[in-house]
Design a protein around this motif. Sequence first.
Motif: not given
Lengths: 327, 445
Positions: B29, B31-35
């Motif tokens: 979570s 590493l969730t891209p775009g965060a």
Amino acid sequence: MTTAHRRPADPARASAAPGPTKRGPDRAPSDGRRTARSGHRRRRAVASLYLLPALLPYTLFAVLPALHTAYLSLFDWDGVTLPSFVGLDNYRRIADDPQLRAAAWHAGALILFFSVLPICVGLVAAAIVSRRAGRRGTGLVRTVLFLPQVVPLVAVGILWRWVYAEDGILNQALRAVGLGGLADAWLGSFTWALPAVGLIGTWVVSGLCMVLFLSGTQRIDQEIYEAARMDGAGPVREFVSITVPLLRPEFAVALSITVIAALSSFDLIYITTGGGPGNSTVVPGILIYRLAFGGGGVGVASALAVVLTAVISVAVLVINRLSREAP
Amino acid sequence: MSPSPSSLSRRTFLAATGAFGAAALTACSDLTPGASSSDKSSTGPVSTAVPADKITLVVADADDTTMTPGLLAAFREQHPNISVKRQYTGWDDYLKSINTTMSADSAPDIAQFTSGMQNLVPGRLLLKVGEYGKAYGWAGKFPGLDQITLTPDGKTVGTGDLYGVGAGLSFEGVYYNKAKAKKLGLTGPPATLEELEALFAKAKNAGETALVAGNLDGGLNHPFNVLLSAYLTPKDREAWAYGHKGATIVLPEAKTAAETLLRWVDKGYVTPKVNGVSDNDATAAFAKGEGVFRISGNWAAAAVSKGLGEQAGYFNMPPVTAGGKVRTTGAGVYYCVSSKSRNAAAAAAFLDFAAGAQAAAVTAKAGFMAPDAGAMPSQSGLIGDVQQGWQTVVTDAGLQPFIQNSSTPTMGDTLTTQLQLLVGGKATPEKFLAGLQTDYENYHK
């Protein structure tokens, strides 16, 4: 003739025979089994401690990123904005993509150039070099053949772009021998670009295969050769009946390395043709790169990378299985 | 041979890997891209005051001429408290890595903006500089600001918020080898495309390569783009290049452009086996004296001038009908500001600096056209000819965007592939245009 054929085959079987006996500890008598097991386990635990320094960076920089890639393959993501979860959609898109099927075919064709041809060339070169061991110039030949392995692939690509150019060495050579009609801009030809790129791979990998097989032939007992020679076997018969069958482990290693190189090929093709002309030399590696870094399709690129990894793993597994079976 | 691992260790290994993987994935979570994209992509009220404290500006660019380093050095001279760190990356690698570069916490303050970077807009990684633009009066200082005005989804150019300025402008035209052209009877620039093609035919009959080109990496996009400029109406051209909804390139005029290019190849005017020659090698060959004409941009002027010396000539791409307005393809070296920059005021000051008279000298020397055209020092030789050509393009308002630049992030790759198929005889002009349109529609769904 028949004896010459049968006799060298015997040692091959003899060398394969010790295999099962090596698994001795598993067959320990039942009463001694527990202590043997626990001691064995402790020794293993200590052994794994020694593995830690290698395992740690490997986990950090190879395993975790790979898992992250698998995770990303479940998203529709352009690399910048918030992604949306799409489950296995990316994998479905891959299955439907005609460009991808073309890429798979090209990668398959590259196995011929990166694996089959280099192994054949390497084998013959090793046979010749090993028979000439100690004589003048052999070391030089060995070094020259291995040299491409040392040069960075990007440099190799640039070099061969000149070789294949319209006014490059290859065409100059063709014109010099009166075959100017065959001259072509090889990397720009829809027919020849893929074989041309493939042959660069052959050139690069052959030396590695030769060195592998050379070290293999040194492992083979010279007495076997002497016995064969006494039975009247010539160099060709020696090669076919002794060298080739006894090099099975080296074959497995060479095949594994080269098949991985063929299926995951990227740098050579990126430098020489970029996948062109049209899509005639596109391979999965190029597509992954284009999608992830050019086209904002990080999710699909990751899915493709996962599939490619799976295919390569299966291929290597099959190669190792086949090589382990007794002849 | 090593013994095969016992079933116990293998099971342990698999279990450990599995547990590790599961743990890693639950941690994903984070590493969730775009965060990591910031919300601070627009500014409040701004002033044109340049900060007086010690500041370091990091500038990422792919400009392989002397322009960007020259501008940075001149800017530093004016503001000794601002140090500048330049991160140069080669063109291809720059495009492929810019998303990650700009997402990083250590993103550069200023970056060169170019095609394929539209995703940075919805990712809120670029600062909206409209307020600075108003404060500094950029609308009157920079031509072509609409090429760096984008909608919030980043898909349409020419409307929406301003994200930067175009410092040095580039454009395409026809270079020629004066000595060889004289033998063909060329006395002045051809008045129409037809006349240019007639010259090509003459060159071929004289045993010369008429048009030197390389398409291994898609270099035929230069002649194709200028042919499109000549044939297509500016309205249709912009609608497509800027990504307007419902725009199409499957148009009769575009087909004429594609057919013209194909005819040049089929009649043997273009470098033989053009798909096997790289664009850079084509420039090099032309500079060494091969062939008569070469369609390329002002960025090639330095190399051509160095190679051909006195024999290097230049004229603008002629229009379809005599006396028509000159239209050609070009773009700018745009500078944008990262939304993560803590030195936005200083960065904006650099953007403004690029429009000034002091910058014009640097830009002109590097072979680009300065925003302040009147302040460019006049130059002789080939670069002088190119500059003169630019005056006509400005007078005729003939600068048009590259079709591969803004339309979609993948259009560069697609155009290369399709051009290779077209001139390799694997695609008809209709199929070629349809191939481009498919890429367009996949993106502008």
